[in-house]
Design an enzyme around this catalytic site. Structure first.
Site, short mmCIF file in Angstrom:
data_model
loop_
_atom_site.label_atom_id
_atom_site.label_comp_id
_atom_site.label_asym_id
_atom_site.label_seq_id
_atom_site.Cartn_x
_atom_site.Cartn_y
_atom_site.Cartn_z
N SER A 1 33.76 -25.56 -39.92
CA SER A 1 35.01 -26.07 -40.50
C SER A 1 35.76 -25.06 -41.37
O SER A 1 36.91 -25.32 -41.75
CB SER A 1 34.74 -27.32 -41.31
N LYS B 1 39.09 -24.02 -40.20
CA LYS B 1 40.27 -24.87 -40.41
C LYS B 1 41.27 -24.25 -41.40
O LYS B 1 42.45 -24.58 -41.38
CB LYS B 1 39.82 -26.26 -40.88
N TYR C 1 39.70 -27.00 -30.49
CA TYR C 1 39.01 -27.32 -31.75
C TYR C 1 37.53 -26.90 -31.71
O TYR C 1 37.04 -26.22 -32.62
CB TYR C 1 39.14 -28.83 -32.03
N TYR D 1 35.46 -32.26 -48.21
CA TYR D 1 35.43 -33.69 -47.80
C TYR D 1 35.22 -34.59 -49.01
O TYR D 1 35.83 -34.36 -50.05
CB TYR D 1 34.36 -33.92 -46.72
N VAL E 1 29.73 -26.84 -41.71
CA VAL E 1 28.43 -27.46 -41.52
C VAL E 1 27.37 -26.42 -41.07
O VAL E 1 26.17 -26.69 -41.06
CB VAL E 1 28.59 -28.66 -40.55
#
Ligand code: GLN
Length: 306
Positions: free
Chosen positions: A61, A64, A188, A240, A258
């Protein structure tokens, strides 16, 4: 600075509870949890590392941050019609908010938001073309052409990606997607599967610590205003439903993955990459967070210190 990173690596080696590695794909489940790396990249070109800073890991992630930067470059403020910029307070792969909020994800760092960003940057292009662009961008930022996608990880992401596919099809059901859903998902999954080491990652983050300028080339990557905004999003949403805890403990904008990596930005001071594959319950690197907390305590470089 070398003494500081050495001390942190030494302290991390002595922590007994290193968290648990992600198990949803074999490539992450098989990683040795006893690894730790930290790299501090200063805008003047100095690099300080400790631990296994040459070992490649799956940035997941953290990618991103780079796709968001590209999307803002392509769409500008119009991007915000498609994705919000509020913390979610929900897990990274949560689907509940999407229904309440009519398929517009809370922020670009939760999975749904990043999938919407992938759709936004594709603009009718094929995944291969966009992935080449994403890679070119990250290689340019890190000044390192060796950076690549781990195809095995991408394949596993695809095979285990039912939740992400659900998020994508659900958003598409609101008529929000411009590209075929399977192609958006392919983009993605592949950008999450980019492999980097902490040196490459810290170098790639320097523009965010340097008012938007790539210090190697003096090239303006983004305006200083945009760098500020990306950093703000990282602070509020980068971990998050653990973003508040990370901000409380570390006090820097940060983006986790992760795979156990975290990119943290001390504006005006440094771009810092840490990696340790063991995660906390939310899915953020356990030792990585601890190391950054120590780092900001030792240096005083939090955005809330003067
Ligand atoms: N590829 C992972 C997923 O989509 C990324 C999640 C993460 O790093 N938190 O599930």
């Amino acid at each position: 600075m070398q003494r500081i990173v050495d001390e942190i690596a030494e302290q991390m080696a002595n922590v007994s509870d290193k968290g648990s590695v992600a198990t949803y794909i074999p490539q992450l489940a098989q990683v040795d949890p006893n690894q730790f790396a930290i790299t501090v990249a200063l805008p003047n070109g100095e690099i300080y590392s400790a631990g296994c800073s040459q070992t490649l890991f799956s940035i997941q992630s953290i990618s991103k941050v780079f796709t968001l930067t590209l999307a803002l470059g392509k769409l500008g403020e119009a991007l915000w019609a498609r994705v919000g910029r509020e913390p979610s307070g929900d897990p990274f792969n949560s689907i509940v908010q999407l229904e309440h909020e009519n398929g517009r994800p809370r922020n670009p760092f939760i999975n749904a938001g990043a999938i919407a960003v992938a759709d936004a940057i594709m603009q009718g292009h094929k995944p291969k073309e966009i992935l080449a662009e994403i890679l070119r961008f990250i290689r340019f930022l890190a000044n390192d052409d060796a950076i690549n996608i781990d195809e095995k990880v991408a394949q596993s992401e695809q095979e285990t990606g039912n939740r992400n596919a659900s998020l994508a099809f659900f958003m598409a059901s609101f008529g929000h997607f411009e590209n075929p859903v399977d192609e958006v998902l392919g983009t993605y999954f592949h950008h999450c599967s980019i492999a980097m080491n902490t040196v490459q990652l810290a170098k790639a983050g320097r523009f965010l610590a340097n008012n938007g300028i790539n210090p190697d080339t003096n090239c303006v990557v983004v305006s200083s205003k945009r760098a500020k905004r990306i950093n703000s999003l990282m602070l509020m949403c980068g971990h998050y439903d653990g973003s508040g805890e990370f901000a409380y403990r570390v006090g820097l904008p940060g983006k986790s993955g992760v795979g156990g990596g975290i990119l943290a930005i001390a504006p005006g001071e440094a771009s810092i990459a840490v990696w340790s594959p063991g995660l906390d319950i939310i899915g953020n690197s356990k030792l990585g967070t601890q190391a950054l907390e120590l780092f900001t305590s030792k240096t005083g470089w939090s955005v809330f210190s003067v």
